[in-house]
Write a protein that holds these residues in place. Structure first.
Motif, mmCIF file in Angstrom:
data_model
loop_
_atom_site.group_PDB
_atom_site.id
_atom_site.type_symbol
_atom_site.label_atom_id
_atom_site.label_comp_id
_atom_site.label_asym_id
_atom_site.label_seq_id
_atom_site.Cartn_x
_atom_site.Cartn_y
_atom_site.Cartn_z
ATOM 1 N N UNK A 22 7.707 35.447 -62.318
ATOM 2 C CA UNK A 22 7.523 36.050 -61.178
ATOM 3 C C UNK A 22 6.013 36.924 -61.321
ATOM 4 N N UNK A 23 5.511 36.711 -62.593
ATOM 5 C CA UNK A 23 4.002 37.450 -62.809
ATOM 6 C C UNK A 23 2.935 36.566 -62.113
ATOM 7 N N UNK A 24 3.276 35.290 -61.947
ATOM 8 C CA UNK A 24 2.131 34.195 -61.774
ATOM 9 C C UNK A 24 2.611 33.137 -62.351
ATOM 10 N N UNK A 25 1.438 32.305 -63.080
ATOM 11 C CA UNK A 25 1.544 31.446 -63.818
ATOM 12 C C UNK A 25 0.778 31.341 -65.205
ATOM 13 N N UNK A 26 0.917 30.409 -66.139
ATOM 14 C CA UNK A 26 0.145 30.128 -67.237
ATOM 15 C C UNK A 26 -0.083 28.550 -67.026
ATOM 16 N N UNK A 27 -1.441 28.262 -67.479
ATOM 17 C CA UNK A 27 -1.793 26.872 -67.609
ATOM 18 C C UNK A 27 -2.824 26.558 -68.588
ATOM 19 N N UNK A 28 -2.701 25.591 -69.276
ATOM 20 C CA UNK A 28 -3.725 25.167 -70.216
ATOM 21 C C UNK A 28 -4.746 24.505 -69.336
ATOM 22 N N UNK A 29 -6.056 24.840 -69.707
ATOM 23 C CA UNK A 29 -7.359 24.128 -68.936
ATOM 24 C C UNK A 29 -8.048 23.188 -69.836
ATOM 25 N N UNK A 30 -7.797 23.305 -71.153
ATOM 26 C CA UNK A 30 -8.528 22.536 -72.238
ATOM 27 C C UNK A 30 -7.530 22.027 -73.415
ATOM 28 N N UNK A 31 -7.508 21.020 -73.815
ATOM 29 C CA UNK A 31 -6.915 20.699 -75.069
ATOM 30 C C UNK A 31 -7.318 19.561 -75.873
ATOM 31 N N UNK A 32 -8.224 19.632 -76.868
ATOM 32 C CA UNK A 32 -8.703 18.786 -77.632
ATOM 33 C C UNK A 32 -7.962 17.611 -77.695
ATOM 34 N N UNK A 33 -6.598 17.663 -78.224
ATOM 35 C CA UNK A 33 -5.839 16.547 -78.554
ATOM 36 C C UNK A 33 -5.688 15.727 -77.333
ATOM 37 N N UNK A 34 -5.361 16.259 -76.114
ATOM 38 C CA UNK A 34 -5.199 15.679 -75.039
ATOM 39 C C UNK A 34 -6.499 14.868 -74.428
ATOM 40 N N UNK A 35 -7.806 15.445 -74.672
ATOM 41 C CA UNK A 35 -8.834 14.797 -74.284
ATOM 42 C C UNK A 35 -9.033 13.469 -75.497
ATOM 43 N N UNK A 36 -9.063 13.655 -76.536
ATOM 44 C CA UNK A 36 -9.098 12.819 -77.726
ATOM 45 C C UNK A 36 -8.068 11.535 -77.414
ATOM 46 N N UNK A 37 -6.849 11.723 -76.787
ATOM 47 C CA UNK A 37 -6.044 10.701 -76.636
ATOM 48 C C UNK A 37 -6.480 9.629 -75.396
ATOM 49 N N UNK A 38 -7.359 10.357 -74.817
ATOM 50 C CA UNK A 38 -7.879 9.562 -73.651
ATOM 51 C C UNK A 38 -9.243 9.053 -74.021
ATOM 52 N N UNK A 39 -9.757 9.183 -75.286
ATOM 53 C CA UNK A 39 -10.959 8.448 -75.522
ATOM 54 C C UNK A 39 -12.126 9.449 -75.275
ATOM 55 N N UNK A 40 -11.926 10.661 -74.725
ATOM 56 C CA UNK A 40 -12.930 11.615 -74.618
ATOM 57 C C UNK A 40 -13.196 12.317 -75.786
ATOM 58 N N UNK A 41 -14.593 12.526 -75.885
ATOM 59 C CA UNK A 41 -15.035 13.188 -77.032
ATOM 60 C C UNK A 41 -15.013 14.837 -76.715
ATOM 61 N N UNK A 42 -14.186 15.785 -77.284
ATOM 62 C CA UNK A 42 -13.785 17.096 -76.921
ATOM 63 C C UNK A 42 -14.701 18.161 -77.197
ATOM 64 N N UNK A 43 -15.786 17.902 -77.892
ATOM 65 C CA UNK A 43 -16.943 18.756 -78.374
ATOM 66 C C UNK A 43 -17.624 19.407 -77.076
ATOM 67 N N UNK A 44 -17.539 20.693 -77.144
ATOM 68 C CA UNK A 44 -18.481 21.570 -76.127
ATOM 69 C C UNK A 44 -19.406 22.121 -76.650
ATOM 70 N N UNK A 45 -20.490 21.751 -76.287
ATOM 71 C CA UNK A 45 -21.820 22.403 -76.853
ATOM 72 C C UNK A 45 -22.367 23.521 -76.133
ATOM 73 N N UNK A 46 -22.053 23.838 -74.717
ATOM 74 C CA UNK A 46 -22.266 24.779 -73.901
ATOM 75 C C UNK A 46 -21.409 24.754 -72.480
#
Length: 180
Positions: A22-46
């Protein structure tokens, strides 16, 4: 998060998995592990943001060339855009293909643009804000681009381009030679 592959190799639609009450919702917008599992380098430079006054504003088609890799996770946090990923990686099985995805504050969707692909978007509403998490620092010496209406790629924008920078209007047509 839910990752959906697109017609461009390595380009992913990223949707939120919302946990609501009833407050709204929560959601993860970024997860290093989930990106790595798809072959995406999760490093954020900017992290970057753009604001656009008018519907019909086009930004793109921008890319960085080797060795200046710059993958982007793009999300529209106000208004609506159509985001485009154009595969210009000469060794890619999807070279020359593109995908356009509507991103909006309402759908909360993001698009992962792989390094060396061209990226651009067209605003569909006034007062649009877009955020980017970028995997590499911007390198002016590595910046290249293609014209948004280059006939070689046949990009089909869903609305007329009303506002565009002189630089983006002046990118060259692709000449059929390998792009580096």
């Amino acid at each position: 998060m839910q990752f959906t592959p697109t017609a461009v190799d390595g380009c992913w639609i990223v949707d939120l998995q919302q946990i609501g009450d009833d407050r709204g919702f929560f959601a993860r917008t970024f997860d290093r592990t989930e990106f790595e599992e798809r072959g995406i380098d999760p490093f954020v430079a900017q992290a970057n943001m753009s604001f656009n006054h008018k519907a019909g504003t086009l930004r793109g088609m921008h890319r960085q060339i080797e060795p200046h890799a710059e993958g982007k996770l793009v999300r529209c946090i106000r208004g609506t855009i159509v985001d485009c990923c154009l595969d210009l990686r000469e060794d890619s099985p999807t070279f020359g293909k593109n995908v356009m995805v509507e991103l909006s504050a309402d759908n909360r969707r993001a698009l992962w643009i792989p390094p060396y692909c061209a990226h651009g978007y067209l605003t569909l509403t006034d007062d649009t804000e877009v955020t980017y998490q970028v995997s590499g620092p911007y390198a002016p010496q590595g910046e290249k681009g293609q014209r948004y209406d280059d006939p070689a790629f046949g990009l089909e924008w869903p609305a007329d381009v009303v506002v565009i920078s002189e630089k983006d209007r002046s990118w060259p047509d692709w000449d059929g030679k390998p792009i580096r």
